[in-house]
Design an enzyme around this catalytic site. Structure first.
Site, PDB file in Angstrom:
ATOM      1  N   SER B  46      31.040  41.401  34.626  1.00 25.16           N
ATOM      2  CA  SER B  46      32.394  41.292  35.160  1.00 25.16           C
ATOM      3  C   SER B  46      32.408  42.049  36.473  1.00 25.16           C
ATOM      4  O   SER B  46      32.077  43.247  36.502  1.00 25.16           O
ATOM      5  CB  SER B  46      33.399  41.888  34.169  1.00 25.16           C
ATOM      6  OG  SER B  46      34.714  41.634  34.607  1.00 25.16           O
ATOM      7  N   GLU B  47      32.769  41.387  37.577  1.00 23.33           N
ATOM      8  CA  GLU B  47      32.490  41.968  38.898  1.00 23.33           C
ATOM      9  C   GLU B  47      33.319  43.204  39.246  1.00 23.33           C
ATOM     10  O   GLU B  47      33.060  43.842  40.250  1.00 23.33           O
ATOM     11  CB  GLU B  47      32.594  40.903  39.996  1.00 23.33           C
ATOM     12  CG  GLU B  47      33.965  40.301  40.223  1.00 23.33           C
ATOM     13  CD  GLU B  47      34.140  38.981  39.486  1.00 23.33           C
ATOM     14  OE1 GLU B  47      33.463  38.786  38.453  1.00 23.33           O
ATOM     15  OE2 GLU B  47      34.955  38.151  39.928  1.00 23.33           O
ATOM     16  N   ASN B  48      34.291  43.548  38.404  1.00 24.68           N
ATOM     17  CA  ASN B  48      35.007  44.796  38.647  1.00 24.68           C
ATOM     18  C   ASN B  48      34.230  46.012  38.137  1.00 24.68           C
ATOM     19  O   ASN B  48      34.710  47.140  38.253  1.00 24.68           O
ATOM     20  CB  ASN B  48      36.399  44.761  38.007  1.00 24.68           C
ATOM     21  CG  ASN B  48      36.358  44.469  36.525  1.00 24.68           C
ATOM     22  OD1 ASN B  48      35.654  43.568  36.078  1.00 24.68           O
ATOM     23  ND2 ASN B  48      37.085  45.236  35.748  1.00 24.68           N
ATOM     24  N   SER B  88      28.300  46.619  41.757  1.00 22.27           N
ATOM     25  CA  SER B  88      28.491  45.329  41.110  1.00 22.27           C
ATOM     26  C   SER B  88      28.109  44.185  42.051  1.00 22.27           C
ATOM     27  O   SER B  88      27.434  43.233  41.661  1.00 22.27           O
ATOM     28  CB  SER B  88      29.957  45.184  40.692  1.00 22.27           C
ATOM     29  OG  SER B  88      30.161  43.955  40.061  1.00 22.27           O
TER      30      SER B  88
END
Lengths: 233, 219
Positions: B46-48, B88
């Site tokens: 999840s890119e966060n 990320s």
């Protein structure tokens, strides 16, 4: 206390010197890991014409969203600005300028700002609107866009725990943009859930070393949830 | 019959491999995680700032500090890690993520993708989509073959502002699985019961159709 003690007595002293027209870098992703009490103090101070750098801009009535209520923000640099009706209105009628930046590019521009790297090449955005007006270069057969570093007059950061020297640990996905924001501020103000004495945090597990932190304050947080999703049992 | 959203996700899930690190976009791509084959392990990015995203929490375990890129509350699986947004996107840009699945408004025969902005409508921002398409080598676009007015979304040239240029090689729609190469869409599979003629009529961009086009298997 030692010269490394970053703890300030109250939010007013935490934001001392913040004035009209400054660039403010703010940590957080959505409402997760935002310096909510420092943002509330920016609202109370009433400073105007701010240029805000943050992945998102809060929601109506919470987070950075409250700074639109009294027209305190002039320019926004974000990757995603949905979920905010007042913001949409100000955006559409031209009251605020919005510079949309791809999320990874935004993170890296902030990182570069703190790391003393003036600009870098990235493939992100090549051949799109994002690259318009920017220098491009072909390196080993691939095309890249030159993106410049971002620094802030103030950086507002939220961490989980820190010792008095500002050595800080974030919790779960509340880390997000906070470490880069911390390094990219000329004055970095950090608010945390708990301040401990130097030596209490294991130096092996510090995310943001105290050198980046100028002012530290302990706060209580509402931690509002934007989309509350649950599964059965 | 055109595939349902769930069937589309099921077809994409066949592209998963054991040990893959996968980034799933919002919408149909998210559903792919419901169809990970038994005995296979994949780790969701999840890119966060989370590698090893788990299902939604229960009321008892909900945690405001643990969300996904859609800002929904989630959990972290055993063996997960948390990191900053810069790290990320180092994973993403650096090509470390094995498979990226995302939606789109339009895709064209050059591998261009438009997925973030419709002029005249409110612009909300590209989020991480431009970084994902620029950084990943192995990308699958999932979308309906045509919009709700029947207009093809597979074009000779995208008409909307691009998210990325020359980066898409595979598309799974509700009608077909197609590959993009040499300036054309190549029809690889059709949805069960869907005629090649229907796919032809709903593909505006140059389409190469082999002599025989097998039906997708959805088991």
């Amino acid at each position: 206390m030692s010269g490394f003690d970053k703890v300030v007595p109250d939010v007013a002293s935490a934001l001392d010197g913040l004035s009209d027209g400054m660039t403010l870098i703010c940590g957080g992703f959505g409402l997760c890991g935002i310096p909510e009490n420092l943002i509330a103090e920016v609202k109370r101070l009433g400073v105007k014409d701010l240029s805000v750098v943050s992945n998102n801009c809060g929601i109506d009535g919470f987070g950075l969203g409250v700074l639109f209520e009294d027209d305190q923000i002039r320019h926004v640099r974000s990757s995603y600005v949905g979920e905010n009706k007042l913001f949409e209105k100000l955006f559409l009628d031209g009251t605020i300028d919005v510079d949309l930046v791809p999320q990874g590019t935004l993170a890296e521009r902030m990182r570069a700002g703190g790391a003393g790297i003036p600009a870098f090449f990235t493939a992100t955005g090549y051949g799109t609107q994002v690259a318009e007006g920017k220098e491009t270069r072909e390196i080993n057969g691939r095309h890249y866009v030159l993106e410049e570093a971002i620094r802030g007059d103030f950086a507002l950061v939220k961490a989980w725990k820190a010792d008095r020297y500002g050595n800080a640990i974030y919790r779960n996905t509340a880390r997000n943009f906070n470490p880069m924001a911390a390094a990219a501020g000329k004055v970095t103000v950090m608010e945390v859930e708990e301040i401990v004495e130097p030596g209490e945090l294991d130096p092996n597990f510090i995310h943001t070393p105290g050198i980046y932190v100028d002012r530290l304050i302990q706060s209580t947080f509402e931690k509002r949830i934007e989309f509350r999703t649950v599964s059965e049992g | 019959m055109a595939l349902t959203r769930e069937q589309l996700a099921q077809r994409v899930a066949q592209e998963l491999r054991d040990g893959y690190y996968v980034n799933l976009g919002i919408g149909i791509p998210t559903l792919v995680s419901n169809y990970v084959p038994d005995g296979m392990e994949v780790m969701l990015q999840s890119e966060n700032g989370l590698l090893g995203m788990g299902p939604f929490p229960t009321e008892d375990t909900i945690d405001a500090d643990t969300i996904n890129a859609g800002k929904q509350t989630v959990t972290a699986v055993k063996g997960a890690s948390f990191f900053s947004s810069a790290e990320s996107f180092e994973m993403i840009r650096g090509g470390h993520v094995d498979l990226t699945v995302l939606g789109a408004f339009e895709v064209d025969v050059h591998g261009n993708i438009a997925s973030w902005m419709i002029p005249g409508k409110l612009i909300k921002g590209m989020g991480g989509a431009m970084d994902l398409v620029a950084g990943a080598d192995n990308i699958i676009v999932t979308m309906t073959h045509a919009d709700r007015h029947g207009n093809s979304k597979l074009l000779d040239q995208c008409t909307l502002p691009l998210t990325g240029a020359a980066c898409i090689k595979r598309v799974v729609t509700d009608l077909a699985y197609l590959e993009i190469r040499d300036g054309a869409f190549h029809l690889i599979e059709r949805a069960p019961g869907v005629a090649v003629d229907e796919i032809k009529s709903k593909t505006a961009g140059k389409l190469v159709v082999p002599a025989s086009v097998p039906e997708m298997s959805l088991t």
